[in-house]
Design a protein around this motif. Structure first.
Motif, PDB file in Angstrom:
ATOM      1  N   ARG A  25      17.297  18.798 -69.058  1.00  0.00           N
ATOM      2  CA  ARG A  25      17.155  19.616 -67.843  1.00  0.00           C
ATOM      3  C   ARG A  25      16.242  20.808 -68.104  1.00  0.00           C
ATOM      4  O   ARG A  25      15.396  21.148 -67.281  1.00  0.00           O
ATOM      5  N   LEU A  26      16.393  21.441 -69.251  1.00  0.00           N
ATOM      6  CA  LEU A  26      15.546  22.581 -69.600  1.00  0.00           C
ATOM      7  C   LEU A  26      14.083  22.165 -69.751  1.00  0.00           C
ATOM      8  O   LEU A  26      13.181  22.899 -69.340  1.00  0.00           O
ATOM      9  N   VAL A  27      13.851  20.989 -70.326  1.00  0.00           N
ATOM     10  CA  VAL A  27      12.481  20.467 -70.444  1.00  0.00           C
ATOM     11  C   VAL A  27      11.893  20.264 -69.050  1.00  0.00           C
ATOM     12  O   VAL A  27      10.756  20.654 -68.780  1.00  0.00           O
ATOM     13  N   GLU A  28      12.666  19.670 -68.148  1.00  0.00           N
ATOM     14  CA  GLU A  28      12.195  19.430 -66.781  1.00  0.00           C
ATOM     15  C   GLU A  28      11.825  20.744 -66.085  1.00  0.00           C
ATOM     16  O   GLU A  28      10.789  20.841 -65.431  1.00  0.00           O
ATOM     17  N   ILE A  29      12.653  21.732 -66.239  1.00  0.00           N
ATOM     18  CA  ILE A  29      12.408  23.028 -65.607  1.00  0.00           C
ATOM     19  C   ILE A  29      11.170  23.693 -66.215  1.00  0.00           C
ATOM     20  O   ILE A  29      10.296  24.192 -65.498  1.00  0.00           O
ATOM     21  N   ALA A  30      11.058  23.690 -67.530  1.00  0.00           N
ATOM     22  CA  ALA A  30       9.960  24.373 -68.220  1.00  0.00           C
ATOM     23  C   ALA A  30       8.604  23.730 -67.971  1.00  0.00           C
ATOM     24  O   ALA A  30       7.576  24.406 -68.037  1.00  0.00           O
ATOM     25  N   ARG A  32       7.630  22.103 -65.136  1.00  0.00           N
ATOM     26  CA  ARG A  32       7.219  22.055 -63.723  1.00  0.00           C
ATOM     27  C   ARG A  32       5.934  22.841 -63.522  1.00  0.00           C
ATOM     28  O   ARG A  32       5.852  24.022 -63.852  1.00  0.00           O
ATOM     29  N   GLY A  33       4.916  22.152 -62.994  1.00  0.00           N
ATOM     30  CA  GLY A  33       3.663  22.825 -62.680  1.00  0.00           C
ATOM     31  C   GLY A  33       2.817  23.192 -63.879  1.00  0.00           C
ATOM     32  O   GLY A  33       1.855  23.935 -63.742  1.00  0.00           O
ATOM     33  N   ARG A  34       3.174  22.700 -65.041  1.00  0.00           N
ATOM     34  CA  ARG A  34       2.415  23.012 -66.258  1.00  0.00           C
ATOM     35  C   ARG A  34       1.875  21.727 -66.863  1.00  0.00           C
ATOM     36  O   ARG A  34       2.468  20.664 -66.711  1.00  0.00           O
ATOM     37  N   GLU A  35       0.758  21.846 -67.566  1.00  0.00           N
ATOM     38  CA  GLU A  35       0.158  20.679 -68.200  1.00  0.00           C
ATOM     39  C   GLU A  35       1.012  20.269 -69.402  1.00  0.00           C
ATOM     40  O   GLU A  35       1.371  21.104 -70.234  1.00  0.00           O
ATOM     41  N   GLN A  75       1.433  21.176 -73.263  1.00  0.00           N
ATOM     42  CA  GLN A  75       0.119  20.907 -73.830  1.00  0.00           C
ATOM     43  C   GLN A  75      -0.444  22.100 -74.606  1.00  0.00           C
ATOM     44  O   GLN A  75      -1.001  21.939 -75.679  1.00  0.00           O
ATOM     45  N   ASP A  76      -0.289  23.296 -74.077  1.00  0.00           N
ATOM     46  CA  ASP A  76      -0.923  24.463 -74.690  1.00  0.00           C
ATOM     47  C   ASP A  76      -0.085  25.142 -75.778  1.00  0.00           C
ATOM     48  O   ASP A  76      -0.427  26.219 -76.241  1.00  0.00           O
TER      49      ASP A  76
END
Length: 88
Positions: A25-30, A32-35, A75-76
């Motif tokens: 769940r934390l991965v999904e939240i973190a 969102r909207g990021r590469e 990614q970054d």
């Protein structure tokens, strides 16, 4: 009045352990909207983290305090291992 000091940091207590469900769940939240990194890059990063002496509780990097599953997915992100990062 002096406050009582707790021994150790929060990263040193087992209470910081994260369940697989909560971690997902934390991965999904973190992310969102990021590469995000490709699955191949993610697996390579996680493999490096799993072999690293700085991995705590199987989830947390002792050098930056991040959950490695989150950090490796972005990614970054870069590995914080001192002087010789294990991935970038």
């Amino acid at each position: 009045m002096m406050e009582e000091r707790q021994e150790g940091c929060k990263g040193c207590r087992a209470s910081v352990q994260v369940s697989p469900e909560k971690l997902q769940r934390l991965v999904e939240i973190a992310t969102r909207g990021r590469e995000t990194a490709s699955e191949e890059v993610y697996r390579q990063r996680i493999g490096q983290c799993e072999r690293c002496p700085g991995l705590q509780y199987g989830t947390t990097c002792q050098y930056c305090g991040c959950l490695v599953a989150v950090k490796a997915r972005l990614q970054d992100s870069a590995c914080p291992y001192p002087f010789a990062p294990k991935w970038s």
